[in-house]
Design an enzyme around this catalytic site. Structure first.
Site, PDB file in Angstrom:
ATOM      1  N   ASP A   1       0.811  -1.221   0.000  1.00  0.00           N
ATOM      2  CA  ASP A   1       0.000   0.000   0.000  1.00  0.00           C
ATOM      3  C   ASP A   1       0.843   1.268   0.000  1.00  0.00           C
ATOM      4  O   ASP A   1       0.403   2.323  -0.429  1.00  0.00           O
ATOM      5  CB  ASP A   1      -0.937   0.011   1.218  1.00  0.00           C
TER       6      ASP A   1
ATOM      7  N   TYR B   1      -9.553  -0.399   3.290  1.00  0.00           N
ATOM      8  CA  TYR B   1      -8.970  -0.353   4.639  1.00  0.00           C
ATOM      9  C   TYR B   1      -8.606   1.067   5.064  1.00  0.00           C
ATOM     10  O   TYR B   1      -8.230   1.893   4.238  1.00  0.00           O
ATOM     11  CB  TYR B   1      -7.682  -1.174   4.688  1.00  0.00           C
TER      12      TYR B   1
ATOM     13  N   TYR C   1      -5.850   2.961   7.643  1.00  0.00           N
ATOM     14  CA  TYR C   1      -4.646   2.822   8.466  1.00  0.00           C
ATOM     15  C   TYR C   1      -4.431   4.143   9.199  1.00  0.00           C
ATOM     16  O   TYR C   1      -4.225   5.178   8.572  1.00  0.00           O
ATOM     17  CB  TYR C   1      -3.428   2.512   7.603  1.00  0.00           C
TER      18      TYR C   1
ATOM     19  N   ASP D   1      16.102   5.828  11.551  1.00  0.00           N
ATOM     20  CA  ASP D   1      17.465   6.327  11.370  1.00  0.00           C
ATOM     21  C   ASP D   1      17.914   6.865  12.730  1.00  0.00           C
ATOM     22  O   ASP D   1      17.540   7.957  13.139  1.00  0.00           O
ATOM     23  CB  ASP D   1      17.439   7.422  10.294  1.00  0.00           C
TER      24      ASP D   1
ATOM     25  N   GLU E   1      25.939  -6.302   8.209  1.00  0.00           N
ATOM     26  CA  GLU E   1      24.556  -6.343   7.745  1.00  0.00           C
ATOM     27  C   GLU E   1      23.959  -7.746   7.718  1.00  0.00           C
ATOM     28  O   GLU E   1      22.809  -7.938   8.081  1.00  0.00           O
ATOM     29  CB  GLU E   1      24.480  -5.756   6.325  1.00  0.00           C
TER      30      GLU E   1
HETATM   31 CO    CO Z   1      -6.596  -7.104   8.012  1.00  0.00          CO
END
Ligand code: CO
Length: 663
Positions: free
Chosen positions: A312, A396, A398, A455, A495
């Site tokens: 998304d 949805y 968020y 960061d 890393e």
């Molecule tokens: Co869900």
């Protein structure tokens, strides 16, 4: 704050007070004008991204107010109906392109302006109309076609194109909740550049065994609902003297905290330069924080539902889909709103008013002690600063909340609401990949996995991540009673070594420390990452969707800071092949010890829908915390002044003045 000095001036037109001041409408217009002229594509130019190039850290850290500020904009533009993206930078003050690269395989995001065009293209296709008619649906005008990003499944005829894949629902009447009526088994593939319908897949045509459209209405709109419970008694948040925060431009100061906020089309809300001042000294904690990506994989192989695997953030843009928030509904209390300006698909500035909400909340008990000998009680209440925004991606919602607490803790909380994505089944036979949430309506199992890009600069840029595991000792000479357990810390040095998952058996957590700064017991100062919402990711890593979501397989990644490493699933996620972003960057196994580093935390929701999630899901929560751990020498809020909330009353009639023993 921006001051337009001479709007008509061809050169240095805008003066900023800080290098992280957001792009103004004038700067967006100027940048798109420069790009229009530079590329000469006429009406075919499309603007996926215009955003501020955040200046180097040394510029931000050392900025002296009043000094001139270089303003650069990053762009991704493309030509309608041609594959590939031009990416680069515009010097806004000079009014010219200063960096440019053509990426022939990159495909831009699907933009909000394209959603309804994709639906219109599908509905104009006679094959689609015939598929609807085969199902006996009469009200073609009430059929809804939702575009989804298509992923990269190697389907012949789709290669090299910028396509969308669709699912179908219908309303029974105007304003009806269409997600209660999934029209199963029809999927249209649309070329988003040409709006050509490439294919109409009807999964039931061959067998003639159609799943009926569930007809039971399930609504939430107040224009349709008529019966409500009795309202609760009023609960007002009143700050008679106003809030305790100070806002100057995009800088916020509150209690011991100061930070900046910004907002871009892809990540949405971003926090910058978070610092905490204690004992007269400002101490940096985090240089920048955002939710840099998310993916929602669905778990059913049935029909075309395997294609539901949507990023998304990287494929649509979390910021582009942000809401204008409403006072007293979305936001309760004494609110400061930040408006946001983003470019639209055509390069015009588009304002989202009241996009970022800032307010204070009571956060319960801060600390307390009753001394049973002196019978004295000391108790303090806690407060938090809340910075939030809400995005709607199709079905949805968020809602993103950053909380800063007086005690130094930083918390991120994602509240997911909206409508679950529905499919239809024959009543009573939802199959094992979902829950029948209403007769004939299935919610398929899925996950929402977010990647927080943090960061860090705990007491400065030289940071190390320590992995902290708890070990129990076997019973024996060193542990005769079998009670011994302890935490062992080890640095994650490179890393590859720093790609980690939670381990409940070890009560594992990670701590970001500054090995160059010590606290009063001689230990490095640090912040602990509390991972409350780590999720096991179930897509096969070798599958076409799993390959594209590499970040989601590890709960922690650590990279040395690089300004171009921003998006953990790659810069161009729409129709990507996979492997981009974190899995590619970390192949070099760069050192991450005592370095300016970025941590990436994957967290989210594991969601087998419930009937209670339908027709609109009560908010479900996930997130994480960053908690000072040896950062302060002692409880940093021991100095909270004693006090009472004078508005508090008890049901027996006491008020705050008369009730407590404590002064
Ligand atoms: Co869900």
């Amino acid at each position: 704050m921006l001051r337009i000095l001479e709007p008509s001036s061809p050169g240095y037109a805008v003066e900023h007070e800080h290098p992280l001041d957001p792009m103004s409408s004038a700067e967006i217009s100027r940048t798109s004008a420069v790009l229009r002229e530079h590329f000469g594509l006429g009406d075919d130019i499309r603007f996926e991204t215009i955003e501020l190039v955040e200046p180097g850290k040394e510029v931000v850290r050392g900025f002296v107010p009043g000094t001139p500020i270089e303003r650069l904009a990053r762009f991704n533009v493309y030509r309608r109906a041609r594959t590939g993206v031009w990416t680069g930078k515009v010097d806004i003050n000079l009014g010219k392109v200063v960096a440019e690269e053509f990426l022939p395989d990159a495909r831009p995001m699907i933009s909000p302006e394209e959603f309804l065009l994709i639906e219109a293209a599908a509905k104009a296709d006679p094959r689609f109309k015939a598929a609807i008619e085969r199902r006996g649906i009469e009200r073609y005008d009430l059929v809804c076609v939702d575009p989804w990003t298509a992923g990269n499944f190697g389907v012949p005829g789709e290669e090299g194109r910028r396509i969308a894949h669709t699912f179908v629902w219908m309303r029974m009447f105007e304003l009806d909740n269409y997600y209660a009526h999934p029209v199963e088994g029809i999927n249209v593939v649309v070329d988003v550049d040409t709006m050509e319908v490439l294919r109409v897949d009807d999964h039931f045509e061959a067998s003639g065994d159609y799943v009926p459209v569930p007809e039971m209405p399930l609504n939430y709109d107040s224009a349709i609902l008529t019966e409500y419970r009795e309202p609760s008694s009023p609960l007002d948040v009143i700050q008679p003297n106003g809030p305790s925060f100070i806002v100057e431009g995009n800088k916020i100061s509150w209690e011991n905290w100061d930070l900046r906020v910004s907002f871009n089309g892809r990540e949405g809300l971003v926090l910058h330069s978070l610092g905490y001042t204690f004992g007269g000294k400002r101490r940096p904690i985090m240089y920048r924080a955002s939710i840099a990506e998310m993916v929602v994989p669905y778990g059913t192989p049935e029909g075309s539902h395997y294609r539901k695997n949507v990023f998304d953030s990287g494929e649509y843009g979390f910021g582009k889909l942000a809401n204008s928030l409403s006072l007293g509904c979305d936001c309760l209390g004494h609110i400061h709103y930040f408006d946001v300006v983003l470019p639209d698909l055509f390069g015009n500035p588009r304002a989202i008013e009241n996009c970022i909400c800032l307010h204070e909340e009571d956060a319960g008990l801060a600390w307390k002690h009753f001394d049973f000998r002196s019978e004295r009680t000391e108790v303090r209440r806690l407060r938090r600063l809340v910075i939030s925004s809400i995005t709607t991606v199709g079905n949805y919602e968020y809602a993103s909340y950053w909380y800063l607490y007086q005690n130094g803790t930083i918390e991120y909380e994602m509240k997911a609401s909206g409508i679950i994505n529905t499919a239809a089944c024959k009543p009573g036979t939802p199959q094992k990949f979902g829950t029948e949430v209403a007769p004939g309506v299935v919610g398929h199992i899925h996950q929402h996995v977010f990647s927080a890009r943090l960061d860090m600069e705990v007491d400065g840029p030289g940071n190390t991540v320590m992995e902290c595991d708890t070990h129990a000792m076997p019973i024996g000479p060193d542990n005769p009673m079998g009670n011994a357990f302890y935490v062992e810390e080890r640095p994650l040095k490179t890393e590859l070594e720093a790609q980690r998952c939670v381990d409940f058996g070890k009560m594992r957590y990670w701590k970001i420390v500054n090995p160059n700064v010590t606290n009063w017991v001689g230990k490095p100062t640090g912040y602990k990452l509390e991972t409350g919402s780590a999720v096991q990711f179930y897509n096969d890593p070798e599958g076409p969707s799993g390959r594209r979501a590499g970040f989601a397989y590890k709960h922690l990644w650590v990279t040395p800071f690089h300004p171009d490493e921003r998006f953990p699933a790659g810069d161009f996620v729409n129709l990507s092949k996979g492997g981009e972003g974190l899995p590619t960057w970390t192949k070099d196994d760069r050192p991450v010890e005592n370095t300016d580093l970025v941590i990436w935390h994957s967290f989210g929701l594991h969601h087998l829908p419930r009937p209670e999630d339908h027709p609109v899901q009560p908010c479900v929560l996930c997130g994480f915390k960053l908690m000072p751990t040896g950062f302060f020498d002692q409880n940093p809020i021991i100095d909270l002044p004693p006090g009472k909330n004078h508005a508090s009353k008890s049901t027996s009639g006491e008020d705050a003045e008369s009730c407590c023993h404590h002064a």
